[in-house]
Design a protein around this motif. Sequence first.
Motif, PDB file in Angstrom:
ATOM      1  N   UNK A  29     -86.504 -43.576  -0.298  1.00 29.88           N
ATOM      2  CA  UNK A  29     -86.998 -42.519  -0.859  1.00 29.88           C
ATOM      3  C   UNK A  29     -85.712 -41.470  -1.531  1.00 29.88           C
ATOM      4  N   UNK A  30     -84.761 -41.434  -0.678  1.00 29.71           N
ATOM      5  CA  UNK A  30     -83.629 -40.665  -1.413  1.00 29.71           C
ATOM      6  C   UNK A  30     -82.989 -41.345  -2.566  1.00 29.71           C
ATOM      7  N   UNK A  31     -82.912 -42.714  -2.527  1.00 33.10           N
ATOM      8  CA  UNK A  31     -82.332 -43.335  -3.534  1.00 33.10           C
ATOM      9  C   UNK A  31     -83.312 -43.136  -4.889  1.00 33.10           C
ATOM     10  N   UNK A  32     -84.553 -43.064  -4.591  1.00 35.69           N
ATOM     11  CA  UNK A  32     -85.539 -42.869  -5.842  1.00 35.69           C
ATOM     12  C   UNK A  32     -85.513 -41.655  -6.472  1.00 35.69           C
ATOM     13  N   UNK A  33     -85.235 -40.443  -5.388  1.00 35.60           N
ATOM     14  CA  UNK A  33     -85.100 -39.193  -5.830  1.00 35.60           C
ATOM     15  C   UNK A  33     -83.869 -39.001  -6.475  1.00 35.60           C
ATOM     16  N   UNK A  34     -82.748 -39.549  -5.996  1.00 38.66           N
ATOM     17  CA  UNK A  34     -81.391 -39.235  -6.634  1.00 38.66           C
ATOM     18  C   UNK A  34     -81.284 -39.752  -8.091  1.00 38.66           C
ATOM     19  N   UNK A  71     -78.002 -45.742  -8.016  1.00 37.28           N
ATOM     20  CA  UNK A  71     -78.732 -46.010  -6.692  1.00 37.28           C
ATOM     21  C   UNK A  71     -77.424 -46.216  -5.380  1.00 37.28           C
ATOM     22  N   UNK A  72     -76.470 -46.938  -5.925  1.00 36.82           N
ATOM     23  CA  UNK A  72     -75.364 -47.082  -4.988  1.00 36.82           C
ATOM     24  C   UNK A  72     -74.845 -45.869  -4.650  1.00 36.82           C
ATOM     25  N   UNK A  73     -74.404 -44.672  -5.540  1.00 31.87           N
ATOM     26  CA  UNK A  73     -73.794 -43.570  -5.177  1.00 31.87           C
ATOM     27  C   UNK A  73     -74.782 -42.948  -4.211  1.00 31.87           C
ATOM     28  N   UNK A  74     -76.202 -42.619  -4.379  1.00 30.74           N
ATOM     29  CA  UNK A  74     -76.977 -42.279  -3.621  1.00 30.74           C
ATOM     30  C   UNK A  74     -76.878 -42.674  -2.322  1.00 30.74           C
ATOM     31  N   UNK A  75     -76.812 -44.052  -2.312  1.00 28.14           N
ATOM     32  CA  UNK A  75     -76.764 -44.640  -0.968  1.00 28.14           C
ATOM     33  C   UNK A  75     -75.675 -44.163  -0.246  1.00 28.14           C
ATOM     34  N   UNK A  76     -74.597 -44.341  -0.873  1.00 29.57           N
ATOM     35  CA  UNK A  76     -73.341 -44.136  -0.124  1.00 29.57           C
ATOM     36  C   UNK A  76     -73.099 -42.755   0.386  1.00 29.57           C
ATOM     37  N   UNK A  77     -73.928 -41.753  -0.396  1.00 29.44           N
ATOM     38  CA  UNK A  77     -73.958 -40.312   0.064  1.00 29.44           C
ATOM     39  C   UNK A  77     -75.027 -39.918   1.232  1.00 29.44           C
ATOM     40  N   UNK A  78     -75.856 -40.658   1.011  1.00 25.89           N
ATOM     41  CA  UNK A  78     -77.140 -40.553   2.222  1.00 25.89           C
ATOM     42  C   UNK A  78     -76.720 -41.176   3.519  1.00 25.89           C
ATOM     43  N   UNK A  79     -76.228 -42.396   3.384  1.00 27.62           N
ATOM     44  CA  UNK A  79     -75.742 -43.126   4.589  1.00 27.62           C
ATOM     45  C   UNK A  79     -74.705 -42.275   5.320  1.00 27.62           C
ATOM     46  N   UNK A  80     -73.819 -42.020   4.599  1.00 27.34           N
ATOM     47  CA  UNK A  80     -72.640 -41.041   5.237  1.00 27.34           C
ATOM     48  C   UNK A  80     -73.237 -39.637   5.758  1.00 27.34           C
ATOM     49  N   UNK A  81     -74.215 -39.039   5.114  1.00 26.26           N
ATOM     50  CA  UNK A  81     -74.778 -37.946   5.552  1.00 26.26           C
ATOM     51  C   UNK A  81     -75.545 -38.217   6.807  1.00 26.26           C
ATOM     52  N   UNK A  82     -76.346 -39.369   6.967  1.00 35.48           N
ATOM     53  CA  UNK A  82     -77.263 -39.534   8.066  1.00 35.48           C
ATOM     54  C   UNK A  82     -76.194 -39.877   9.544  1.00 35.48           C
TER      55      UNK A  82
END
Length: 268
Positions: A183-188, A195-206
């Motif tokens: 969902x974060x990837x879709x929103x970002x 998508x790769x940038x969003x994933x890196x940011x959100x995985x690290x955030x979690x």
Amino acid sequence: MQKVVFLGAGSMAEALIGGWIEKSCVLPEQIYVTNRSDQERLQYLNNKYGVKILSSLSHIQDADLLILAMKPKDVQTAMESLQPYISKDTAILSVLAGIAIETIGQGLGNRPIARVMPNTSATIGMSASGISFNERVSDKQKQDYIKMLDAIGLVIEVDEDQLHAVTALSGSGPAYLYYLIEAFEKAGTEFGLTKEVVRQLMVQTIAGSAAMLQAINEEPDELRRKVTSPGGTTEAGIRALEENHFNETISACVKSAEARSRELAKGI
């Protein structure tokens, strides 16, 4: 424990096998795998991990531990096929969602039986597992099981009835978090990020948020308030979650999964 047999070779079985071998908790030559009909899957596990393929159910007679890891709907048929071969000295560890210790005892006899609900993060030694035991499990066996599960992450002993909730929370939890990342990837990506940038940011955030909860003796709501400045961006986001019934959605998710676990226990 010299011989561990997996009856079922799906993703949970592989997670346990991979985690145990990675931590040298159980050696590949001590692990045997079998399933109902998927020889290709068994060969894959043999090639990847060096475990042995069990050629016949008659070879479970000398097993120290039999791990039930088939689909819950197949458990009755599987137990019927095991009855002629299983030794009275073989202990049972079940990873089946919803299938009660009493049901397993009725199918395989009065023996040491433990039920555990790990999750697929066992593969990287990061599982969160709940475990319950029947009265036939000795203190030594409890220590052995907990040591094996400690090798693949966190393990907590709970009452068996509470395993339904454990299943709904940590057992299914990785899927919920992966869904959240989707969902974060879709929103970002709607703002031009890849998508790769969003994933890196959100995985690290979690990962960072989880580490904060472990490292700092504060409640989640207090840590949330420290991020949420009045009139700021976080407050706007939290307000949107509240307006869209975030808490109610999470509650419904967990309750639905817990109820399904209870249905599986009844064979529904």
